[in-house]
Design an enzyme around this catalytic site. Structure first.
Site, PDB file in Angstrom:
ATOM      1  N   HIS A  80       6.517  -6.149  11.180  1.00 41.01           N
ATOM      2  CA  HIS A  80       6.028  -4.727  11.159  1.00 41.01           C
ATOM      3  C   HIS A  80       5.735  -4.483  12.634  1.00 41.01           C
ATOM      4  O   HIS A  80       4.951  -4.001  13.226  1.00 41.01           O
ATOM      5  CB  HIS A  80       5.086  -4.621  10.188  1.00 41.01           C
ATOM      6  CG  HIS A  80       4.374  -2.947  10.013  1.00 41.01           C
ATOM      7  ND1 HIS A  80       4.001  -2.317  11.055  1.00 41.01           N
ATOM      8  CD2 HIS A  80       4.446  -2.190   8.987  1.00 41.01           C
ATOM      9  CE1 HIS A  80       3.770  -1.245  10.602  1.00 41.01           C
ATOM     10  NE2 HIS A  80       3.961  -0.939   9.179  1.00 41.01           N
ATOM     11  N   HIS A  92      -7.187  -2.192   6.318  1.00 42.72           N
ATOM     12  CA  HIS A  92      -6.067  -1.281   6.787  1.00 42.72           C
ATOM     13  C   HIS A  92      -6.465   0.214   6.730  1.00 42.72           C
ATOM     14  O   HIS A  92      -5.502   1.130   7.254  1.00 42.72           O
ATOM     15  CB  HIS A  92      -4.732  -1.440   6.172  1.00 42.72           C
ATOM     16  CG  HIS A  92      -3.696  -0.525   6.656  1.00 42.72           C
ATOM     17  ND1 HIS A  92      -3.437  -0.537   8.107  1.00 42.72           N
ATOM     18  CD2 HIS A  92      -2.644   0.260   6.144  1.00 42.72           C
ATOM     19  CE1 HIS A  92      -2.053   0.180   8.146  1.00 42.72           C
ATOM     20  NE2 HIS A  92      -1.941   0.650   7.067  1.00 42.72           N
ATOM     21  N   HIS A  94       0.714  -1.209   0.131  1.00 40.38           N
ATOM     22  CA  HIS A  94       0.170   0.075  -0.039  1.00 40.38           C
ATOM     23  C   HIS A  94       0.675   1.301   0.103  1.00 40.38           C
ATOM     24  O   HIS A  94       2.355   1.227   0.070  1.00 40.38           O
ATOM     25  CB  HIS A  94      -0.912   0.043   1.237  1.00 40.38           C
ATOM     26  CG  HIS A  94      -0.515   0.139   2.461  1.00 40.38           C
ATOM     27  ND1 HIS A  94       0.631  -0.810   2.942  1.00 40.38           N
ATOM     28  CD2 HIS A  94      -0.615   1.150   3.615  1.00 40.38           C
ATOM     29  CE1 HIS A  94       1.007  -0.802   4.205  1.00 40.38           C
ATOM     30  NE2 HIS A  94       0.278   0.392   4.439  1.00 40.38           N
ATOM     31  N   ASP A 137      -0.069  -3.916   5.937  1.00 44.13           N
ATOM     32  CA  ASP A 137      -0.504  -3.599   7.410  1.00 44.13           C
ATOM     33  C   ASP A 137      -1.869  -4.025   7.371  1.00 44.13           C
ATOM     34  O   ASP A 137      -2.506  -3.641   6.618  1.00 44.13           O
ATOM     35  CB  ASP A 137      -0.147  -2.162   7.471  1.00 44.13           C
ATOM     36  CG  ASP A 137       1.085  -1.409   7.596  1.00 44.13           C
ATOM     37  OD1 ASP A 137       1.941  -2.479   7.323  1.00 44.13           O
ATOM     38  OD2 ASP A 137       1.135  -0.464   7.854  1.00 44.13           O
ATOM     39  N   HIS A 162       1.404   3.815   1.992  1.00 45.95           N
ATOM     40  CA  HIS A 162       1.817   4.577   3.085  1.00 45.95           C
ATOM     41  C   HIS A 162       3.304   4.578   2.961  1.00 45.95           C
ATOM     42  O   HIS A 162       4.289   3.647   2.660  1.00 45.95           O
ATOM     43  CB  HIS A 162       1.489   3.914   4.538  1.00 45.95           C
ATOM     44  CG  HIS A 162       0.078   4.073   4.836  1.00 45.95           C
ATOM     45  ND1 HIS A 162      -0.575   3.299   5.775  1.00 45.95           N
ATOM     46  CD2 HIS A 162      -0.629   5.210   4.631  1.00 45.95           C
ATOM     47  CE1 HIS A 162      -1.955   4.036   6.153  1.00 45.95           C
ATOM     48  NE2 HIS A 162      -1.740   4.982   5.133  1.00 45.95           N
ATOM     49  N   ASP A 222       5.970   4.442   4.934  1.00 45.56           N
ATOM     50  CA  ASP A 222       6.987   3.600   5.364  1.00 45.56           C
ATOM     51  C   ASP A 222       7.076   2.342   4.520  1.00 45.56           C
ATOM     52  O   ASP A 222       8.149   1.568   4.658  1.00 45.56           O
ATOM     53  CB  ASP A 222       6.428   3.169   6.945  1.00 45.56           C
ATOM     54  CG  ASP A 222       5.248   2.685   6.996  1.00 45.56           C
ATOM     55  OD1 ASP A 222       4.294   2.931   6.350  1.00 45.56           O
ATOM     56  OD2 ASP A 222       5.208   1.676   7.917  1.00 45.56           O
ATOM     57  N   HIS A 223       6.167   2.140   3.417  1.00 41.05           N
ATOM     58  CA  HIS A 223       6.260   0.966   2.838  1.00 41.05           C
ATOM     59  C   HIS A 223       6.883   1.448   1.427  1.00 41.05           C
ATOM     60  O   HIS A 223       7.266   0.588   0.638  1.00 41.05           O
ATOM     61  CB  HIS A 223       5.002   0.353   2.574  1.00 41.05           C
ATOM     62  CG  HIS A 223       4.437  -0.254   3.837  1.00 41.05           C
ATOM     63  ND1 HIS A 223       4.585  -1.627   4.182  1.00 41.05           N
ATOM     64  CD2 HIS A 223       3.954   0.346   5.170  1.00 41.05           C
ATOM     65  CE1 HIS A 223       4.289  -1.686   5.342  1.00 41.05           C
ATOM     66  NE2 HIS A 223       3.970  -0.566   5.926  1.00 41.05           N
TER      67      HIS A 223
HETATM   68 ZN   LIG Z   1       3.263   0.306   7.941  1.00 41.93          ZN
HETATM   69 ZN   LIG Z   2       0.143   1.499   6.646  1.00 34.48          ZN
END
Ligand SMILES: [Zn+2]
Ligand SMILES: [Zn+2]
Length: 324
Positions: A289, A161, A84, A231, A86, A88-89
């Site tokens: 995670h 998520h 996805h 996530d 976000h 951090d990914h």
């Molecule tokens: Zn994440």
């Molecule tokens: Zn996320």
């Protein structure tokens, strides 16, 4: 499908196709943290090596350095799967593409992700001009789709998520059955290329007679299955996707004491991840995670093992081999 430049070479036939029974599969956890890094855990990324081929699941910031440290090779057949959008990914993607190119990758790289992944990569490329000397194919996928290859497929399902988020299962097609060398000798098949043909399921002709592969092969064996689900809250679509995985890599952001936070932010506790592993009849669970608030995440492992004993808590750069 969007291409950043014309492919130089596509679908090169691999010498190892047809020898599925010898291919080993391993998973290296490049970054096992989530949201923000801490002293012990980088942002999420998982490298799967299947024979000479690479799969990267998510690409958090700093992934390129971990990837180099893993010595996986820069010019292999490779696909990057993004769960996805976000930060951090995905914040590691531009750096990864830039460095691969800088270090001499020439082979096409495929990036697969949810709607928006094409816009992300093309807009970074428009503004920053990635140093890309190799073709990049970007493909947006949806839950229910399947990416087919000769020896495996990757199935896509919805995670839960708050924003569109995908879970992936890499599933090998059944492996050829065990080869019975004694039987092959009894049937007077000369050792060499004909044995190879029989091992890969082809029947062979010797003079006027045929030897059928089924006479020298055991029943087909199931291939390796790895599911990547972050996530996410624990959910039925992931349980279905993960059915009978050899390794399930699942969001385990929090301990039970922070269960409310897990619900609020669309994550899972380690114990909830364990329930998904049990419900899906997976063989092993990797807690992944992990929130940066845990310097010592061993309580999460203890909680998960109460529900699913075959749980592990990988450290960054730890490699596990996966067998069916
Ligand atoms: Zn994440
Ligand atoms: Zn996320």
């Amino acid at each position: 499908m969007q291409r950043l430049s014309k492919p130089l070479e596509t679908n090169r036939t691999e010498a190892w196709v047809g020898r599925l029974r010898h291919i080993s599969v391993s998973v290296t956890f490049l970054g096992t943290g989530g949201s923000v890094p801490n002293k012990f855990r980088n942002l999420p990324s998982v490298l799967v090596r299947r024979g000479p081929e690479l799969f990267l699941f998510d690409c958090g910031e700093g992934t390129q350095r971990q990837f180099l440290q893993a010595r996986a090779g820069i010019n292999r057949k490779m696909r990057i799967f993004i769960s996805h959008l976000h930060g951090d990914h995905v914040f590691g993607l531009p750096g990864m593409l830039h460095s691969l190119s800088f270090m001499g990758r020439s082979r096409e790289l495929e990036i697969i992700g949810p709607k928006g992944i094409i816009e992300l990569v093309t807009s970074v490329n428009r503004v920053v001009k990635l140093y890309n000397r190799f073709p990049i194919a970007i493909r947006e996928v949806k839950a229910g789709q399947r990416i087919e290859d000769a020896e495996y497929n990757v199935r896509v399902a919805s995670a839960q998520h708050g924003v569109p988020c995908l879970a992936y299962a890499l599933e090998e097609k059944p492996r050829a059955g065990r080869f019975d060398a004694g039987n092959a000798r009894k049937l007077k098949v000369p050792e060499g290329p004909l044995w190879k043909d029989l091992q890969s399921g082809k029947s062979v002709r010797i003079g006027q007679r045929w030897v059928l592969s089924k006479l020298v092969l055991g029943p087909p064996r199931r291939g390796v299955k790895i599911t990547y689900a972050v996530d996410t809250r624990p959910c039925a679509s992931v349980v279905r996707l993960a059915s009978e995985s050899d390794l399930l890599i699942h969001d385990s952001c929090f301990a039970e004491s922070a269960a409310t936070k897990a619900r609020e932010y669309g994550h899972s506790t380690a114990q909830e991840a364990a329930a998904v592993a049990r419900g899906s009849k997976s063989r092993r669970l990797a807690l992944f995670h992990i929130s940066a608030m845990y310097e010592d995440a061993s309580p999460l492992l203890a909680e998960a093992r109460k529900v699913f004993h075959q749980s592990i808590l990988p450290r960054d750069m730890e490699t596990v081999s996966v067998v069916a």
